[in-house]
Scaffold this motif. Structure first.
Motif, short mmCIF file in Angstrom:
data_model
loop_
_atom_site.label_atom_id
_atom_site.label_comp_id
_atom_site.label_asym_id
_atom_site.label_seq_id
_atom_site.Cartn_x
_atom_site.Cartn_y
_atom_site.Cartn_z
N UNK A 185 0.80 -1.08 -0.23
CA UNK A 185 -0.01 -0.07 0.05
C UNK A 185 0.74 1.23 -0.04
N UNK A 186 1.99 1.09 0.60
CA UNK A 186 2.96 2.27 0.80
C UNK A 186 3.35 2.65 -0.65
N UNK B 178 -6.59 2.52 1.46
CA UNK B 178 -5.90 3.59 0.68
C UNK B 178 -5.82 4.79 1.00
N UNK B 179 -6.76 5.48 1.67
CA UNK B 179 -7.06 6.88 2.31
C UNK B 179 -6.08 6.74 3.41
N UNK B 180 -6.03 6.01 4.05
CA UNK B 180 -5.26 6.00 5.44
C UNK B 180 -3.56 5.94 4.95
N UNK B 181 -3.43 5.06 3.79
CA UNK B 181 -1.97 4.85 3.58
C UNK B 181 -1.57 6.29 2.83
N UNK B 182 -2.60 6.71 2.14
CA UNK B 182 -2.16 8.11 1.50
C UNK B 182 -2.00 9.20 2.46
N UNK B 183 -2.85 9.33 3.61
CA UNK B 183 -2.69 10.41 4.56
C UNK B 183 -1.25 10.15 5.34
N UNK B 184 -0.87 8.88 5.70
CA UNK B 184 0.37 8.77 6.41
C UNK B 184 1.45 9.13 5.38
N UNK C 114 1.47 11.18 2.79
CA UNK C 114 1.11 12.73 2.60
C UNK C 114 2.01 13.28 3.76
N UNK C 115 1.66 12.81 5.01
CA UNK C 115 2.43 13.45 6.36
C UNK C 115 3.94 13.44 6.29
N UNK C 116 4.06 12.26 5.77
CA UNK C 116 5.89 11.83 5.62
C UNK C 116 6.30 12.92 4.54
N UNK C 117 5.58 13.11 3.55
CA UNK C 117 6.01 13.95 2.53
C UNK C 117 6.44 15.37 2.74
N UNK C 118 5.10 15.85 3.47
CA UNK C 118 5.34 17.31 4.02
C UNK C 118 6.62 17.32 4.95
N UNK C 119 6.68 16.40 5.87
CA UNK C 119 7.83 16.28 6.97
C UNK C 119 9.25 16.52 5.96
N UNK C 120 9.21 15.74 5.02
CA UNK C 120 10.48 15.69 4.28
C UNK C 120 10.77 16.90 3.80
N UNK C 121 9.80 17.60 3.13
CA UNK C 121 9.90 18.98 2.51
C UNK C 121 10.42 19.77 3.69
#
Length: 178
Positions: free
Chosen positions: A70-71, A159-165, A167-174
């Protein structure tokens, strides 16, 4: 299958992430960025297939755990949503062919390689979309990708939960200069 509300939500969340990235890196959403998103999606599709493993006829090792798959699946979804947003695709009115999908999915699940034809169709749709940038070709590509999720029996909630997780990682990376 993803509901209209979920598709709209995902599209909006992706737009926020994309704007954050473009602003942080002082970029414009242009033809070069579009091309890079296409390639990124292609790479993520390969990473997903590598974890899903159904094409590896030479290996007895099973698929990665569902959360790992899913990731990778939502990594591909991130770039598809970006591409759809780039061509102003109307996610609110995306017509998923729910009447065709279950039969198609059941037929594919009965084979030894349920995703084979779907992967190959997706590559054709990706090629078409990379040339045309049309909403019609994007719709086929997107529907094909969602079909992969259906064949793998990923639920909307998963899918929604995997996306949320992710997405949070992607914002933290930025935020951390990834």
């Amino acid at each position: 299958m993803l509901s209209t509300n979920s598709l709209t939500y995902l599209s909006q969340q992706q737009e926020k992430l994309d704007q954050n990235i473009l602003t942080k890196h002082n970029l414009k959403s242009d033809a070069t960025i579009f091309q890079k998103r296409l390639i990124a999606f292609f790479v993520e599709l390969g990473e997903f297939a590598n974890e899903e493993r159904s094409f590896k006829y030479w290996s007895r090792k099973g698929a990665a755990p569902k959360d790992r798959q899913l990731d990778e699946y939502v990594d591909g979804l991130h770039f598809l949503l970006s591409l759809g947003n780039s061509v102003n695709f109307d996610f609110k009115n995306f017509a998923q062919k729910t009447n065709n999908l279950p039969t198609s999915t059941k037929a594919k699940k009965a084979t030894d390689f349920p995703l084979g034809e779907t992967y190959l169709q997706l590559l054709g749709h990706l090629t078409d979309f990379s040339s045309s940038h049309s909403n019609g070709d994007f719709s086929k590509l997107f529907a094909n990708y969602l079909e992969i999720g259906a064949i793998c029996e990923y639920t909307e909630a998963e899918i929604l939960e995997a996306y949320r997780q992710k997405n949070a990682i992607n914002f933290a990376r930025q935020a951390n200069n990834y």
